[in-house]
Write a protein that holds these residues in place. Structure first.
Motif, PDB file in Angstrom:
ATOM      1  N   SER A 403       0.833  -1.208   0.000  1.00 19.94           N
ATOM      2  CA  SER A 403       0.000   0.000   0.000  1.00 19.94           C
ATOM      3  C   SER A 403       0.864   1.252   0.000  1.00 19.94           C
ATOM      4  O   SER A 403       0.540   2.249  -0.662  1.00 19.94           O
ATOM      5  CB  SER A 403      -0.918  -0.001   1.231  1.00 19.94           C
ATOM      6  OG  SER A 403      -1.814  -1.081   1.197  1.00 19.94           O
ATOM      7  N   ARG A 404       1.969   1.218   0.747  1.00 16.10           N
ATOM      8  CA  ARG A 404       2.871   2.366   0.781  1.00 16.10           C
ATOM      9  C   ARG A 404       3.401   2.655  -0.625  1.00 16.10           C
ATOM     10  O   ARG A 404       3.428   3.819  -1.063  1.00 16.10           O
ATOM     11  CB  ARG A 404       4.024   2.090   1.742  1.00 16.10           C
ATOM     12  CG  ARG A 404       5.001   3.257   1.863  1.00 16.10           C
ATOM     13  CD  ARG A 404       6.056   2.961   2.932  1.00 16.10           C
ATOM     14  NE  ARG A 404       6.822   4.160   3.241  1.00 16.10           N
ATOM     15  CZ  ARG A 404       7.976   4.503   2.673  1.00 16.10           C
ATOM     16  NH1 ARG A 404       8.518   3.705   1.741  1.00 16.10           N
ATOM     17  NH2 ARG A 404       8.594   5.619   3.025  1.00 16.10           N
ATOM     18  N   ALA A 405       3.833   1.625  -1.293  1.00 18.27           N
ATOM     19  CA  ALA A 405       4.357   1.804  -2.651  1.00 18.27           C
ATOM     20  C   ALA A 405       3.297   2.414  -3.570  1.00 18.27           C
ATOM     21  O   ALA A 405       3.600   3.280  -4.406  1.00 18.27           O
ATOM     22  CB  ALA A 405       4.838   0.463  -3.198  1.00 18.27           C
ATOM     23  N   LYS A 406       2.050   1.998  -3.384  1.00 20.56           N
ATOM     24  CA  LYS A 406       0.961   2.502  -4.229  1.00 20.56           C
ATOM     25  C   LYS A 406       0.767   4.005  -4.026  1.00 20.56           C
ATOM     26  O   LYS A 406       0.609   4.769  -5.003  1.00 20.56           O
ATOM     27  CB  LYS A 406      -0.326   1.747  -3.893  1.00 20.56           C
ATOM     28  CG  LYS A 406      -1.527   2.149  -4.726  1.00 20.56           C
ATOM     29  CD  LYS A 406      -2.706   1.215  -4.468  1.00 20.56           C
ATOM     30  CE  LYS A 406      -3.161   1.241  -3.025  1.00 20.56           C
ATOM     31  NZ  LYS A 406      -4.384   0.426  -2.805  1.00 20.56           N
ATOM     32  N   PHE A 407       0.791   4.468  -2.752  1.00 15.71           N
ATOM     33  CA  PHE A 407       0.591   5.889  -2.488  1.00 15.71           C
ATOM     34  C   PHE A 407       1.803   6.719  -2.911  1.00 15.71           C
ATOM     35  O   PHE A 407       1.651   7.829  -3.444  1.00 15.71           O
ATOM     36  CB  PHE A 407       0.286   6.118  -0.998  1.00 15.71           C
ATOM     37  CG  PHE A 407      -1.158   5.925  -0.649  1.00 15.71           C
ATOM     38  CD1 PHE A 407      -2.073   6.952  -0.839  1.00 15.71           C
ATOM     39  CD2 PHE A 407      -1.621   4.714  -0.143  1.00 15.71           C
ATOM     40  CE1 PHE A 407      -3.413   6.778  -0.515  1.00 15.71           C
ATOM     41  CE2 PHE A 407      -2.953   4.537   0.183  1.00 15.71           C
ATOM     42  CZ  PHE A 407      -3.855   5.572  -0.014  1.00 15.71           C
ATOM     43  N   LEU A 408       3.009   6.206  -2.648  1.00 11.47           N
ATOM     44  CA  LEU A 408       4.207   6.964  -3.021  1.00 11.47           C
ATOM     45  C   LEU A 408       4.427   6.979  -4.531  1.00 11.47           C
ATOM     46  O   LEU A 408       5.106   7.871  -5.046  1.00 11.47           O
ATOM     47  CB  LEU A 408       5.432   6.402  -2.299  1.00 11.47           C
ATOM     48  CG  LEU A 408       5.458   6.650  -0.778  1.00 11.47           C
ATOM     49  CD1 LEU A 408       6.713   6.056  -0.156  1.00 11.47           C
ATOM     50  CD2 LEU A 408       5.371   8.142  -0.475  1.00 11.47           C
ATOM     51  N   ASP A 409       3.885   6.014  -5.220  1.00 12.94           N
ATOM     52  CA  ASP A 409       3.911   6.067  -6.682  1.00 12.94           C
ATOM     53  C   ASP A 409       3.007   7.189  -7.194  1.00 12.94           C
ATOM     54  O   ASP A 409       3.263   7.787  -8.245  1.00 12.94           O
ATOM     55  CB  ASP A 409       3.458   4.729  -7.283  1.00 12.94           C
ATOM     56  CG  ASP A 409       4.532   3.652  -7.151  1.00 12.94           C
ATOM     57  OD1 ASP A 409       5.695   4.015  -6.880  1.00 12.94           O
ATOM     58  OD2 ASP A 409       4.192   2.463  -7.295  1.00 12.94           O
ATOM     59  N   ALA A 410       1.933   7.471  -6.418  1.00 16.76           N
ATOM     60  CA  ALA A 410       0.957   8.481  -6.841  1.00 16.76           C
ATOM     61  C   ALA A 410       1.378   9.892  -6.437  1.00 16.76           C
ATOM     62  O   ALA A 410       1.089  10.859  -7.154  1.00 16.76           O
ATOM     63  CB  ALA A 410      -0.417   8.168  -6.251  1.00 16.76           C
ATOM     64  N   PHE A 411       2.054  10.032  -5.264  1.00 20.13           N
ATOM     65  CA  PHE A 411       2.401  11.357  -4.758  1.00 20.13           C
ATOM     66  C   PHE A 411       3.808  11.351  -4.162  1.00 20.13           C
ATOM     67  O   PHE A 411       4.200  10.371  -3.507  1.00 20.13           O
ATOM     68  CB  PHE A 411       1.425  11.806  -3.647  1.00 20.13           C
ATOM     69  CG  PHE A 411      -0.019  11.754  -4.025  1.00 20.13           C
ATOM     70  CD1 PHE A 411      -0.579  12.713  -4.859  1.00 20.13           C
ATOM     71  CD2 PHE A 411      -0.841  10.738  -3.541  1.00 20.13           C
ATOM     72  CE1 PHE A 411      -1.915  12.668  -5.195  1.00 20.13           C
ATOM     73  CE2 PHE A 411      -2.175  10.685  -3.872  1.00 20.13           C
ATOM     74  CZ  PHE A 411      -2.722  11.649  -4.707  1.00 20.13           C
ATOM     75  N   PRO A 412       4.535  12.450  -4.293  1.00 23.22           N
ATOM     76  CA  PRO A 412       5.749  12.610  -3.505  1.00 23.22           C
ATOM     77  C   PRO A 412       5.385  12.681  -2.027  1.00 23.22           C
ATOM     78  O   PRO A 412       4.256  13.056  -1.672  1.00 23.22           O
ATOM     79  CB  PRO A 412       6.317  13.950  -4.004  1.00 23.22           C
ATOM     80  CG  PRO A 412       5.649  14.204  -5.314  1.00 23.22           C
ATOM     81  CD  PRO A 412       4.314  13.554  -5.245  1.00 23.22           C
ATOM     82  N   LEU A 413       6.317  12.343  -1.158  1.00 25.42           N
ATOM     83  CA  LEU A 413       6.021  12.268   0.269  1.00 25.42           C
ATOM     84  C   LEU A 413       5.475  13.576   0.819  1.00 25.42           C
ATOM     85  O   LEU A 413       4.467  13.574   1.558  1.00 25.42           O
ATOM     86  CB  LEU A 413       7.276  11.851   1.041  1.00 25.42           C
ATOM     87  CG  LEU A 413       7.109  11.774   2.573  1.00 25.42           C
ATOM     88  CD1 LEU A 413       6.009  10.792   2.947  1.00 25.42           C
ATOM     89  CD2 LEU A 413       8.427  11.373   3.228  1.00 25.42           C
TER      90      LEU A 413
END
Length: 731
Positions: A403-413
């Motif tokens: 899930s982390r990879a999915k969100f960080l793929d969508a947005f910078p931290l």
């Protein structure tokens, strides 16, 4: 109250309440007042005991050194997720230590996504190689088996030919075949040798492939063991991973309050992860209470953008629980934790929609009504993606890591933290909320102490307003009604007494006239007439003297029955009222207070009614009537004696009747006056007894009024304590 030392706050409040209670120990020579004091003392003692329990709990759980912030709310609202996010962002000591352990273990066993993937690839490679070598080995053996099957078939055919030839040959030929081989037999032997050679060659050819296959299997097994060891280490790695306190979706994941301490820019504070207020709440109710008592500020966390609901069917709803748990807090915020499992939820720059904002405005209104000026408003955050963004220590291949990879793929931290509200919330907690924390700690603890005293004061107000004052009013109204009914019975008695007296005198006159007329009709002389009249009057008066007590006694018995029935009805109704009002729920205590007012203390029916009857018996005594009657007869007869002798017997008889009537008329008037005078003189002796009875029925109402007055006095002292706490806590 000397509250110069804050830590002495709770002890001083307890001491003051004990002082109020000791002030209720005085007695009174008046039994009713004394009993009222006892009742009031019992009421206040129950409330004081509850207050003492609350004060002791506050004193035990109060924190004076570190600013405590409680995360409170429904189960699965995301309290633990928010706290875990802050632990990572603010580098909490426990989280930092776990991070170090995580990194060391990860490096030691190469527990990275790449390392685990490489080991899995290696296992697959060895398995593939082993499978290929196994197939090659199987191909060699399969070809050899096919060649052997062909040779065996040819040998079998040749054998059948030999049998047929020998069977068809003559006897002598068969004898020759014993020493000479047939061509088919020779060919069969050659084929059998070829069969043996084929199997030997197949075994030799398959041996290298078999060995290579076995070696490949060994490599695969070793790689699998290495992978299994690494995956086993992942379990150990999970112990130190980010998100250790986050639940798995099941209710009541948090059973014990978690406490996490921080120091940011010189400010010390702690976050409390409070068990959820739904689910098996009875199992964690003490934990919730203790955590809230320790907290100096509270975040009410909800995953729904709507006002907390009230309960129904006698069950507490979320709103009632919030009032109960957070009513004493000096700073309460709502956190709307918006759920987001997909990056699309954060696609817009605005986290909260217009509809959600409107619902949150309604939530603020409801919370403001419930908590008053101590409610501070709402904040919005989406904790799950924010946590994933800052969580560097996640088990490779886990759901959280994916899930982390999915969100960080969508947005910078940074974008993820801004859009989820995490950056602003971190600043809110670590800078704004904990600023001036020493003053907030004092104010919070003083407010809690004030609130428990206010709760007792409110309970006293409720008891007085809803129990004692309406009870006194109803008892007084019922007593007035009983007095009216007693007065009606008294008036009825007076009316019956006058009527009985008048009827008795009427009968006396009628019977006496009939009797003297019978004597006059016998043509008697005047002397005989006088004697007969005196005799008739005396006999009538004797009968009257016997009759009157019986007649009056009947009236008195009816009067006694009436007032006894009135007082019995009053007692029964008053007892029902006392039972209804007397079984009072004393603010959540396990026992119920029983109002101890005994109606018989003031209303002794047999005694009072007997006293009334004793006074009224004077009304039935016609003493002195005979003297009045006989005196009147002598005067009238003496006056007529001089003229009677000059008339005839008929005239004499008429004059005698006239004299009898005049005597009876005068005696009737005298008797009626005697009855009236006797009644008039009897009522003053009766009325004080009736007044005593009327006063007695007011005793229960007066007792309840006295209880209310005493409780009101205690309440004034409680209000003084409240004002003192408010004044000192505001310094």
């Amino acid at each position: 109250m000397d509250l110069s030392t804050p830590q002495h706050l709770y002890a001083m409040v307890s001491a003051e309440v004990d002082a109020i209670l000791r002030g209720l120990q005085y007695g009174s020579s008046d039994q009713n007042v004394s009993e009222a004091i006892g009742n009031a003392r019992d009421v206040f003692n129950n409330l004081a005991r509850e207050l003492g329990t609350d004060i002791a709990s506050l004193q035990k759980n109060a924190k004076w050194e570190v600013f405590e912030i409680a995360f409170y709310g429904e189960t699965n609202a995301g309290k633990s997720t928010i706290i875990e996010m802050l632990r990572i962002m603010l580098e909490e000591e426990g989280r930092r230590s776990n991070k170090q352990q995580f990194k060391q273990l990860q490096a030691e066993f190469n527990l990275t996504e790449e390392g685990i993937a490489a080991m899995r690839d290696r296992v697959e490679q060895y398995k593939t190689q082993a499978a290929e070598l196994e197939a090659k080995h199987d191909d060699i053996l399969t070809a050899a088996r096919q060649r052997s099957q062909q040779l065996r078939a040819q040998i079998e055919v040749l054998g059948q030919q030999v049998v047929q030839i020998k069977a068809a040959a003559p006897l002598w030929q068969r004898f020759i075949y014993l020493f000479k081989q047939l061509p088919a037999q020779k060919q069969a032997r050659e084929l059998e040798q070829a069969l043996n050679d084929n199997e030997v060659q197949a075994t030799r050819a398959a041996a290298p492939a078999k060995q290579a296959w076995a070696e490949a299997q060994q490599h695969a097994a070793a790689a699998e063991n290495a992978l299994a060891q690494s995956e086993g280490q992942l379990k150990q790695l999970e112990r130190y991973a980010d998100g250790e306190i986050i639940g798995d979706g099941r209710s009541d994941n948090t059973r014990i309050t978690g406490r996490y301490e921080f120091t940011v820019a010189g400010q010390r504070f702690a976050l409390l992860d409070v068990p959820g207020i739904e689910g098996s709440e009875r199992q964690v109710n003490d934990e919730i209470s203790h955590a809230i008592e320790a907290a100096h500020a509270v975040f009410y966390v909800t995953a729904i953008a709507s006002a907390p609901q009230k309960g129904d069917d006698g069950r507490m709803g979320t709103l009632e629980k919030i009032k109960s748990h957070l009513g004493a807090q000096s700073e309460v915020w709502t956190i709307y934790n918006k759920r987001a499992t997909n990056p699309a939820v954060l696609a817009k720059n605005i986290l909260v929609s217009k509809d959600e904002e409107d619902s949150l405005a309604a939530l603020d209104t409801t919370m403001q009504e419930a908590l008053g000026e101590h409610y501070c408003g709402h904040l919005a955050i989406s904790a799950h993606p924010a946590f994933l963004g800052v969580a560097e220590c996640l088990v490779p291949g886990s759901t959280k890591a994916k899930s982390r990879a999915k969100f960080l793929d969508a947005f910078p931290l940074e974008t993820l933290l801004d859009r989820s509200g995490a950056s602003a919330f971190r600043t809110k907690v670590a800078s704004e909320l904990v600023s001036n924390s020493e003053a907030k700690i004092v104010r919070s603890n003083f407010n809690k102490a004030r609130q428990v005293v206010v709760a007792v004061d409110d309970k006293l107000t409720e008891l007085r307003k809803e129990t004692f004052q309406p009870l006194a009013k109803r008892l007084h109204a019922d007593a007035l009604d009983a007095e009216k009914q007693v007065d009606l019975a008294m008036n009825a008695l007076k009316s019956r007494a006058h009527s009985i007296g008048a009827e008795a005198v009427d009968r006396f006159v009628t019977v006496t006239r009939e009797r003297i007329y019978e004597q006059i009709d016998k043509d008697i002389g005047n002397d005989d007439f006088k004697q007969a009249l005196e005799r008739c009057l005396r006999q009538g008066q004797e009968n009257l003297a016997k009759e009157m007590p019986k007649l009056m006694q009947g009236a008195l018995e009816k009067f006694q029955s009436q007032i006894a029935d009135v007082i019995d009805r009053f007692k029964e109704h008053a007892s029902e009222l006392l039972e209804a009002y007397g079984s009072i729920d004393m603010g959540g205590l396990s026992e119920r207070f029983e109002l101890k007012i005994k109606i018989d203390n003031g209303i002794n029916i047999p005694g009072l009614v007997g006293a009334v009857a004793g006074a009224a018996i004077l009304l039935s005594n016609p003493a002195g009537w005979a003297i009045i009657a006989l005196g009147a007869v002598t005067a009238i007869v003496g006056l007529a004696k001089a003229v009677w002798g000059a008339f005839s017997s008929s005239y004499r008889m008429s004059q005698q009747r006239k004299a009898a009537n005049e005597n009876l008329s005068r005696i009737e008037d005298a008797l009626r006056e005697s009855v009236r005078k006797g009644l008039v003189e009897g009522w003053p002796q009766l009325e004080p007894k009736v007044e005593a009875l009327n006063a007695a029925v007011q005793v229960p109402a007066e007792q309840v009024r006295q209880i209310d007055t005493i409780l009101g006095s205690a309440q004034k002292q409680l209000k003084t304590i409240i004002k003192t706490i408010e004044k000192t806590g505001a310094k």
